[in-house]
Structures are given as structure tokens and as C-alpha cells.
Design an enzyme around this catalytic site. Structure first.
Site, PDB file in Angstrom:
ATOM      1  CE  LYS A  11      -4.496   0.154   0.648  1.00 25.55           C
ATOM      2  NZ  LYS A  11      -5.393  -0.499  -0.326  1.00 25.55           N
ATOM      3  CB  THR A  58      -2.766  -3.466  -0.542  1.00 24.27           C
ATOM      4  OG1 THR A  58      -4.029  -3.105  -1.088  1.00 24.27           O
ATOM      5  CG2 THR A  58      -1.970  -4.251  -1.563  1.00 24.27           C
ATOM      6  CG  ASP A  59      -8.363  -2.666   3.455  1.00 30.83           C
ATOM      7  OD1 ASP A  59      -8.406  -1.435   3.263  1.00 30.83           O
ATOM      8  OD2 ASP A  59      -8.946  -3.237   4.389  1.00 30.83           O
ATOM      9  CG  PHE A 160      30.933  27.364 -11.658  1.00 28.41           C
ATOM     10  CD1 PHE A 160      31.451  26.238 -11.014  1.00 28.41           C
ATOM     11  CD2 PHE A 160      30.572  27.241 -12.999  1.00 28.41           C
ATOM     12  CE1 PHE A 160      31.602  25.033 -11.683  1.00 28.41           C
ATOM     13  CE2 PHE A 160      30.709  26.031 -13.674  1.00 28.41           C
ATOM     14  CZ  PHE A 160      31.224  24.930 -13.011  1.00 28.41           C
ATOM     15  NE  ARG A 177      27.612  29.617  -8.641  1.00 27.62           N
ATOM     16  CZ  ARG A 177      27.644  28.402  -9.148  1.00 27.62           C
ATOM     17  NH1 ARG A 177      27.352  28.209 -10.435  1.00 27.62           N
ATOM     18  NH2 ARG A 177      27.971  27.363  -8.406  1.00 27.62           N
ATOM     19  CB  VAL A 228      26.742  22.611  -6.645  1.00 25.27           C
ATOM     20  CG1 VAL A 228      25.824  21.642  -5.921  1.00 25.27           C
ATOM     21  CG2 VAL A 228      26.000  23.885  -7.026  1.00 25.27           C
ATOM     22  CD  GLN A 229      30.086  20.042  -9.399  1.00 25.38           C
ATOM     23  OE1 GLN A 229      29.812  21.183  -9.031  1.00 25.38           O
ATOM     24  NE2 GLN A 229      30.013  19.675 -10.667  1.00 25.38           N
ATOM     25  CG  ASN A 255      23.454  25.429  -9.851  1.00 20.45           C
ATOM     26  OD1 ASN A 255      22.985  26.342  -9.167  1.00 20.45           O
ATOM     27  ND2 ASN A 255      24.603  25.533 -10.483  1.00 20.45           N
ATOM     28  CG  HIS A 257      20.907  27.620 -13.554  1.00 19.37           C
ATOM     29  ND1 HIS A 257      22.122  27.362 -12.957  1.00 19.37           N
ATOM     30  CD2 HIS A 257      20.608  26.504 -14.273  1.00 19.37           C
ATOM     31  CE1 HIS A 257      22.544  26.158 -13.312  1.00 19.37           C
ATOM     32  NE2 HIS A 257      21.643  25.603 -14.106  1.00 19.37           N
TER      33      HIS A 257
HETATM   34  O1  LIG Z   1      28.509  24.630  -9.136  1.00 19.28           O
HETATM   35  C1  LIG Z   1      28.390  24.373 -10.340  1.00 19.28           C
HETATM   36  N1  LIG Z   1      28.787  23.163 -10.807  1.00 19.28           N
HETATM   37  C2  LIG Z   1      28.692  22.810 -12.121  1.00 19.28           C
HETATM   38  O2  LIG Z   1      29.066  21.685 -12.535  1.00 19.28           O
HETATM   39  C3  LIG Z   1      28.166  23.774 -12.996  1.00 19.28           C
HETATM   40  N2  LIG Z   1      27.940  23.784 -14.341  1.00 19.28           N
HETATM   41  C4  LIG Z   1      27.401  24.983 -14.659  1.00 19.28           C
HETATM   42  O3  LIG Z   1      27.032  25.336 -15.810  1.00 19.28           O
HETATM   43  N3  LIG Z   1      27.297  25.761 -13.535  1.00 19.28           N
HETATM   44  C5  LIG Z   1      27.770  25.033 -12.492  1.00 19.28           C
HETATM   45  N4  LIG Z   1      27.886  25.302 -11.182  1.00 19.28           N
END
Ligand SMILES: O=c1[nH]c(=O)c2[nH]c(=O)[nH]c2[nH]1
Length: 302
Positions: A11, A58-59, A160, A177, A228-229, A255, A257
Site C-alpha cells: 500500500k 494491501t488493505d 564558479f 553568483r 555545488v560539488q 542548481n 539558476h
Molecule cells: O557549481 C556548479 N557546478 C557545475 O558543474 C556547474 N555547471 C554549470 O554550468 N554551472 C555550475 N555550477
């Protein structure tokens, strides 16, 4: 000819609400969750031979969920998932695994005239606390806890640059940014032997959720983000350090934008680079950055 290669059933979207009352103060507490139960076992004949004798309806699964919620604590959700999963594999000899997913929704106590209200709550955001568990006969209980839908934004403190460039690259480098994402963060616990072992660490589940959330928010806010990575890796590293019982941490971060808008065509308005104040938030496409981080194996001594 064909054969059944894998089957599970159950369920989904069982909505559950529980109220508790503090006898001394009369203060009420509420928890709301959405539960999914999926069972595996000797159920093949229900698919291949219309044999419903092996089917725990499932009930029935839904009713069981309500009854177990009445008889047991439903928080932390990790504990309730383990209680539900263990019930199914212990009650039915032909059921060998139970997948239980719980989504806990926010009901945050209201403050009225500066005081916590005894029985009124508000939904302060779409963020949810999630648990994905598998209770498997003879193996144990695997639990992954998660934060999902936690929307965050920082208006500066993110760069970045230095990324790979070739004839396909249009994106310019930036040292300042906007960074916005909807956090999906997961932490996988070491395998628990059984329900008793889950019960023995119960306070750790709320603590882990609290620390993971605090680490996520603090790192997001304070890191001079190179990407971000890199920022998400720093989050994973700290969560692993904070929760010894966790063996892997994962993040999935879109991400989201925000594009600068060149308004110079209108009377020379300056709205790019350091003059940018008005942006166009984008719905799609979005970057999507994911990783899983585990503990380094200690080097073997020769
Ligand atoms: O932090 C980021 N990682 C990316 O891999 C990436 N690629 C992108 O176009 N902008 C960003 N920003």
C-alpha cells in the site's frame, strides 16, 4: 515462455496522523506522515496462478499500519519503519522482506503572544523528513534517513570559475553568483541486526536529523562556495564525522539558476556584474549535482 523475475506489492500513500497529550500539562503534540509498505516473499503464485491465498491484502497492510501506530510510538520515523517492517516478516512466514518508506510532514508548534501554543501548529515549508527502510528476514534492517525539499538560497558567497573550456563552452566565469537549491540529503545507517538494536539507538535518529540539517544549512550559508560539488562534499564530510553509526552520506542538489538581465538597451540601465539587482529565476533546465561519500578504509598494516 516467461517467468516472474521480481515482485513486491503493498500500500502506498497511507496517510497517518497521531496526537499525543502530555498528561501533566495538557499540551498536545501531533505527527503526520505518509507511509508506503511493499512486501516481498513467496508470492509468485499470486501473479502466475491467480493464487490469492498468499496475498496479505494491501488493505490489511493499511489497517495494520493504523493498529501499529496506535500501539507504538510513531516517532522517530526510523523506529516506526522498523516496527512495521518487523511486524510483517515476523507475522507471515512466507513474507521475507518489507520495504517501508515514511515521509514525515512538518507541523511546527505555533507561537501565540510569544508563547508556544498547546494545540496549534503550522506548516512552515514543504521540507519533509524521509525514512527508507528494508527489513529482510535473516539479514537485518537497513535504514536510510533523508531530508528532502529544503529550499535554500544565498544571494552572494558563491563562485564558479576555472571550469573546463572548449569550443562548446559559452558560460562565463563568475566570482559572485546567486546559489539556490532544493536539498535532498541522505544518510545510510550501518545495518541493524533487528528491532531491538534499532530501539537501543533511538535518540540517535533525531540527533542525526538535527545535525545533518544544521550542517547542511551552516555550510551552505558560510562556505565561500567554489562549486555545488565542493560545497556538498564538505557537508557529507562533516555529517560522517558527526554520526559514527552512519556509513554513507549522499546529496542530490539541483542548481536552480538565476540569470542576469541586460537592461542596457533601456536608457543605459546598469544591471549586470556588480550592478545586477534584478534577475530572472529559471525553472528549467537546472544543473543536478549528486554524490555519495563513505568512510575511507583504514590502510592495512603489512
Ligand atoms: O557549481 C556548479 N557546478 C557545475 O558543474 C556547474 N555547471 C554549470 O554550468 N554551472 C555550475 N555550477
Amino acid at each position: 515462455m516467461s517467468q516472474l523475475s521480481y515482485a513486491r506489492y503493498g500500500k502506498d500513500n497511507i496517510r497517518l496522523y497521531k496526537r499525543e497529550i502530555d498528561e501533566k500539562t495538557g499540551t498536545q503534540s501531533v505527527v503526520e506522515m505518509t507511509v508506503c509498505i511493499l512486501l516481498e516473499g513467496d508470492i509468485d503464485t499470486s501473479y502466475t496462478q491467480a493464487d490469492n491465498s498468499v496475498v496479505v491484502a494491501t488493505d490489511t497492510q493499511k489497517q495494520t499500519c493504523y493498529i501499529l501506530a496506535k500501539q507504538n510510538p510513531i516517532t522517530p520515523p526510523e523506529l516506526f519503519a522498523a516496527i512495521v517492517g518487523t511486524h510483517f516478516i515476523e507475522t507471515y512466514s512466507h513474507i521475507h522482506a518489507a520495504h517501508v518508506k515514511i515521509i514525515q510532514h512538518r507541523w511546527t508548534r505555533m507561537e501565540v503572544d510569544g508563547k508556544p501554543h498547546p494545540h496549534s501548529f503550522l506548516r512552515d515549508g514543504e521540507e519533509v523528513r524521509v525514512v527508507e527502510s528494508v527489513t529482510r528476514e535473516g539479514e537485518g534492517i537497513s535504514i536510510r534517513s533523508k531530508i528532502e525539499k529544503l529550499l535554500v538560497l544565498k544571494s552572494t558567497g558563491s563562485a564558479f570559475y576555472g571550469f573546463h573550456r572548449d569550443e562548446y563552452t559559452q558560460l562565463g566565469e563568475t566570482w559572485d553568483r546567486i546559489l539556490s537549491t532544493e536539498v535532498e540529503a541522505g544518510w545510510k545507517w550501518k545495518l541493524f541486526k533487528n528491532l531491538a538494536e534499532v530501539k537501543s539507538v533511538v535518540p540517535k535518529f533525531d540527533q542525526a536529523w538535527q545535525s545533518s540539517r544544521e550542517i547542511t544549512l551552516k555550510t551552505f550559508a558560510t562556505d565561500a562556495s567554489a562549486s555545488v560539488q565542493n560545497t556538498m562534499y564538505k557537508m557529507c564530510d562533516q555529517i560522517l564525522a558527526a554520526i559514527p553509526l552512519v556509513e554513507a552520506v549522499d546529496y542530490s542538489l539541483p542548481n536552480k539558476h538565476y540569470f542576469e538581465i541586460d537592461l542596457s538597451w533601456h536608457k543605459g540601465l546598469k544591471n549586470t556584474g556588480k550592478d545586477a539587482t534584478v534577475y530572472a529565476p529559471q525553472s528549467n533546465p537546472n544543473g543536478l549535482i549528486q554524490c555519495t561519500v563513505t568512510r575511507k578504509e583504514p590502510k592495512a598494516r603489512l
